[in-house]
Scaffold this motif. Sequence first.
Motif, PDB file in Angstrom:
ATOM      1  N   GLY A 162      94.903 -37.235  36.628  1.00 42.76           N
ATOM      2  CA  GLY A 162      96.042 -37.773  35.891  1.00 42.76           C
ATOM      3  C   GLY A 162      95.845 -39.236  35.517  1.00 42.76           C
ATOM      4  N   VAL A 163      95.372 -40.031  36.474  1.00 39.47           N
ATOM      5  CA  VAL A 163      95.106 -41.453  36.202  1.00 39.47           C
ATOM      6  C   VAL A 163      94.035 -41.592  35.129  1.00 39.47           C
ATOM      7  CG1 VAL A 163      94.186 -43.589  37.191  1.00 39.47           C
ATOM      8  CG2 VAL A 163      95.832 -42.229  38.490  1.00 39.47           C
ATOM      9  N   LEU A 164      92.954 -40.832  35.271  1.00 38.03           N
ATOM     10  CA  LEU A 164      91.855 -40.915  34.299  1.00 38.03           C
ATOM     11  C   LEU A 164      92.303 -40.453  32.918  1.00 38.03           C
ATOM     12  CD1 LEU A 164      88.964 -39.556  36.557  1.00 38.03           C
ATOM     13  CD2 LEU A 164      89.310 -41.922  35.823  1.00 38.03           C
ATOM     14  N   ASN A 165      93.058 -39.353  32.862  1.00 32.93           N
ATOM     15  CA  ASN A 165      93.573 -38.877  31.574  1.00 32.93           C
ATOM     16  C   ASN A 165      94.428 -39.944  30.897  1.00 32.93           C
ATOM     17  OD1 ASN A 165      92.389 -36.404  32.027  1.00 32.93           O
ATOM     18  ND2 ASN A 165      94.274 -35.369  32.615  1.00 32.93           N
ATOM     19  N   THR A 166      95.277 -40.605  31.702  1.00 35.53           N
ATOM     20  CA  THR A 166      96.169 -41.636  31.161  1.00 35.53           C
ATOM     21  C   THR A 166      95.386 -42.747  30.494  1.00 35.53           C
ATOM     22  OG1 THR A 166      97.881 -41.176  32.805  1.00 35.53           O
ATOM     23  CG2 THR A 166      97.919 -43.347  31.767  1.00 35.53           C
ATOM     24  N   PHE A 167      94.356 -43.225  31.176  1.00 37.66           N
ATOM     25  CA  PHE A 167      93.607 -44.354  30.627  1.00 37.66           C
ATOM     26  C   PHE A 167      92.702 -43.939  29.479  1.00 37.66           C
ATOM     27  CE2 PHE A 167      95.012 -46.398  34.518  1.00 37.66           C
ATOM     28  CZ  PHE A 167      95.321 -47.672  34.037  1.00 37.66           C
ATOM     29  N   VAL A 168      92.227 -42.692  29.475  1.00 41.78           N
ATOM     30  CA  VAL A 168      91.454 -42.222  28.330  1.00 41.78           C
ATOM     31  C   VAL A 168      92.332 -42.189  27.081  1.00 41.78           C
ATOM     32  CG1 VAL A 168      90.335 -40.187  27.314  1.00 41.78           C
ATOM     33  CG2 VAL A 168      89.746 -40.905  29.631  1.00 41.78           C
ATOM     34  N   ILE A 169      93.527 -41.590  27.205  1.00 41.04           N
ATOM     35  CA  ILE A 169      94.454 -41.516  26.071  1.00 41.04           C
ATOM     36  C   ILE A 169      94.854 -42.911  25.612  1.00 41.04           C
ATOM     37  CG2 ILE A 169      96.763 -40.776  25.358  1.00 41.04           C
ATOM     38  CD1 ILE A 169      96.443 -38.416  27.341  1.00 41.04           C
ATOM     39  N   PHE A 170      95.195 -43.775  26.570  1.00 37.66           N
ATOM     40  CA  PHE A 170      95.673 -45.123  26.244  1.00 37.66           C
ATOM     41  C   PHE A 170      94.572 -45.973  25.608  1.00 37.66           C
ATOM     42  CE2 PHE A 170      96.424 -49.572  27.620  1.00 37.66           C
ATOM     43  CZ  PHE A 170      97.626 -49.792  26.976  1.00 37.66           C
ATOM     44  N   LEU A 171      93.413 -46.065  26.268  1.00 33.29           N
ATOM     45  CA  LEU A 171      92.347 -46.947  25.790  1.00 33.29           C
ATOM     46  C   LEU A 171      91.766 -46.456  24.468  1.00 33.29           C
ATOM     47  CD1 LEU A 171      90.461 -47.755  29.124  1.00 33.29           C
ATOM     48  CD2 LEU A 171      91.988 -49.251  27.815  1.00 33.29           C
ATOM     49  N   ALA A 172      91.667 -45.145  24.274  1.00 32.38           N
ATOM     50  CA  ALA A 172      91.116 -44.619  23.022  1.00 32.38           C
ATOM     51  C   ALA A 172      91.964 -45.056  21.836  1.00 32.38           C
ATOM     52  CB  ALA A 172      91.029 -43.092  23.089  1.00 32.38           C
ATOM     53  N   ARG A 173      93.279 -45.090  22.029  1.00 31.07           N
ATOM     54  CA  ARG A 173      94.170 -45.459  20.922  1.00 31.07           C
ATOM     55  C   ARG A 173      94.254 -46.980  20.732  1.00 31.07           C
ATOM     56  NH1 ARG A 173      94.196 -40.972  22.618  1.00 31.07           N
ATOM     57  NH2 ARG A 173      94.857 -39.129  21.434  1.00 31.07           N
ATOM     58  N   ILE A 174      94.162 -47.729  21.822  1.00 29.54           N
ATOM     59  CA  ILE A 174      94.141 -49.197  21.692  1.00 29.54           C
ATOM     60  C   ILE A 174      92.863 -49.643  20.991  1.00 29.54           C
ATOM     61  CG2 ILE A 174      93.968 -51.366  22.983  1.00 29.54           C
ATOM     62  CD1 ILE A 174      96.779 -50.249  22.914  1.00 29.54           C
ATOM     63  N   VAL A 175      91.727 -49.165  21.482  1.00 28.88           N
ATOM     64  CA  VAL A 175      90.446 -49.540  20.870  1.00 28.88           C
ATOM     65  C   VAL A 175      90.363 -48.980  19.452  1.00 28.88           C
ATOM     66  CG1 VAL A 175      87.940 -49.321  21.056  1.00 28.88           C
ATOM     67  CG2 VAL A 175      89.314 -49.685  23.112  1.00 28.88           C
ATOM     68  N   GLY A 176      90.912 -47.780  19.239  1.00 28.39           N
ATOM     69  CA  GLY A 176      90.915 -47.193  17.900  1.00 28.39           C
ATOM     70  C   GLY A 176      91.662 -48.050  16.902  1.00 28.39           C
ATOM     71  N   ARG A 177      92.805 -48.625  17.317  1.00 29.98           N
ATOM     72  CA  ARG A 177      93.560 -49.523  16.432  1.00 29.98           C
ATOM     73  C   ARG A 177      92.735 -50.741  16.049  1.00 29.98           C
ATOM     74  NH1 ARG A 177      99.221 -49.928  19.806  1.00 29.98           N
ATOM     75  NH2 ARG A 177     100.019 -47.804  19.426  1.00 29.98           N
ATOM     76  N   VAL A 178      92.053 -51.313  17.046  1.00 23.91           N
ATOM     77  CA  VAL A 178      91.251 -52.516  16.797  1.00 23.91           C
ATOM     78  C   VAL A 178      90.127 -52.217  15.808  1.00 23.91           C
ATOM     79  CG1 VAL A 178      89.710 -54.217  17.847  1.00 23.91           C
ATOM     80  CG2 VAL A 178      91.802 -53.528  19.034  1.00 23.91           C
ATOM     81  N   ILE A 179      89.404 -51.112  16.045  1.00 24.47           N
ATOM     82  CA  ILE A 179      88.286 -50.757  15.168  1.00 24.47           C
ATOM     83  C   ILE A 179      88.787 -50.408  13.772  1.00 24.47           C
ATOM     84  CG2 ILE A 179      86.442 -49.078  14.775  1.00 24.47           C
ATOM     85  CD1 ILE A 179      86.145 -48.842  17.808  1.00 24.47           C
ATOM     86  N   ASP A 180      89.871 -49.655  13.681  1.00 24.82           N
ATOM     87  CA  ASP A 180      90.416 -49.263  12.377  1.00 24.82           C
ATOM     88  C   ASP A 180      90.890 -50.486  11.606  1.00 24.82           C
ATOM     89  OD1 ASP A 180      91.389 -47.259  10.443  1.00 24.82           O
ATOM     90  OD2 ASP A 180      93.371 -47.990  11.051  1.00 24.82           O
ATOM     91  N   SER A 181      91.507 -51.414  12.326  1.00 24.98           N
ATOM     92  CA  SER A 181      91.981 -52.640  11.676  1.00 24.98           C
ATOM     93  C   SER A 181      90.818 -53.466  11.147  1.00 24.98           C
ATOM     94  CB  SER A 181      92.807 -53.459  12.671  1.00 24.98           C
ATOM     95  OG  SER A 181      93.256 -54.652  12.082  1.00 24.98           O
ATOM     96  N   ALA A 182      89.749 -53.556  11.942  1.00 25.35           N
ATOM     97  CA  ALA A 182      88.583 -54.332  11.511  1.00 25.35           C
ATOM     98  C   ALA A 182      87.895 -53.688  10.310  1.00 25.35           C
ATOM     99  CB  ALA A 182      87.601 -54.474  12.667  1.00 25.35           C
TER     100      ALA A 182
END
Length: 304
Positions: A162-182
């Motif tokens: 559960g902890v790992l799933n949470t951070f995978v979902i969270f970090l993928a979308r945070i980093v995805g926003r940064v990369i998409d914005s760049a």
Amino acid sequence: MFKRIALFLATNLAVLALLSIVMAVLQGVFGVSFAGNSGLLLFAALFGFGGAFISLALSKWSAKRATGAQVITEPRTEVERWLVETVRRQAEMAGIGMPEVAIYDAPEINAFATGMNRNNALVAVSTGLLRSMSRDEAEAVMAHEVSHVANGDMVTMALIQGVLNTFVIFLARIVGRVIDSALSGNRDGGPSFFYFIIVLVLDMIFGLFASMIAMWFSRHREFRADAGAAQLAGRHKMIAALERLAQNHGQSTLPNQIQAFGISGAVSHGMKRLLMSHPPLAERIAALKNAPLDTDAVRQGVIS
């Protein structure tokens, strides 16, 4: 190989689609806001832990269906009576409720335990194990599975997942926003189409690292279950059982969702070893031979 990749991609796309639909429903119907990183983290936690605990709640049912395991309700043979009584005695020693005992048809020497909690578990053995192992060896294998239940390994692994799933979902979308914005020139508008592709790729990359962490914990709990089995059945019986597994070791035929809870895991080498759910049998045997055992461990809660 290509079939596995296609299935993996399809699964991730389905998860992304489901995430988007649920988020839209929660926002549009119930007015739940997922604005900002805190909202995203809440959303990730709901899905991360929700998925892990739904899988745990359904684990007994899905394991029975996946393996065709037949629960022994009324022992019909001497072997079935011996299995049930052995598990009953070990469960009492470990201080847990009596698990369901089942047999499933498979040529390999294997067994597994699963269930929602310590007092509502399932212990199943393969027909291959019953044909190939002595009573002492089979007793040790069942003690290993009872120790998994007593240690609460199923719940522990669900929490870790559960902890790992949470951070995978969270970090993928945070980093995805940064990369998409760049990539899109730092515009202020919403995410582009490529954002969803980026998130899909990041889900797979972060998910791979998360699996490595989960499998490290899984390997660690195998050593604990071996030590617990040595307490319940005897060190020499557990060593003999592992040596028998080493002599007859092959690829596990258990379904992926319960393979980590079997006595016998798949053999891997190189980088794939990081994704092994079980330590090599030679390491488990050496750990049992070298580790001192506390004769009061069970009563003092070492395996519970």
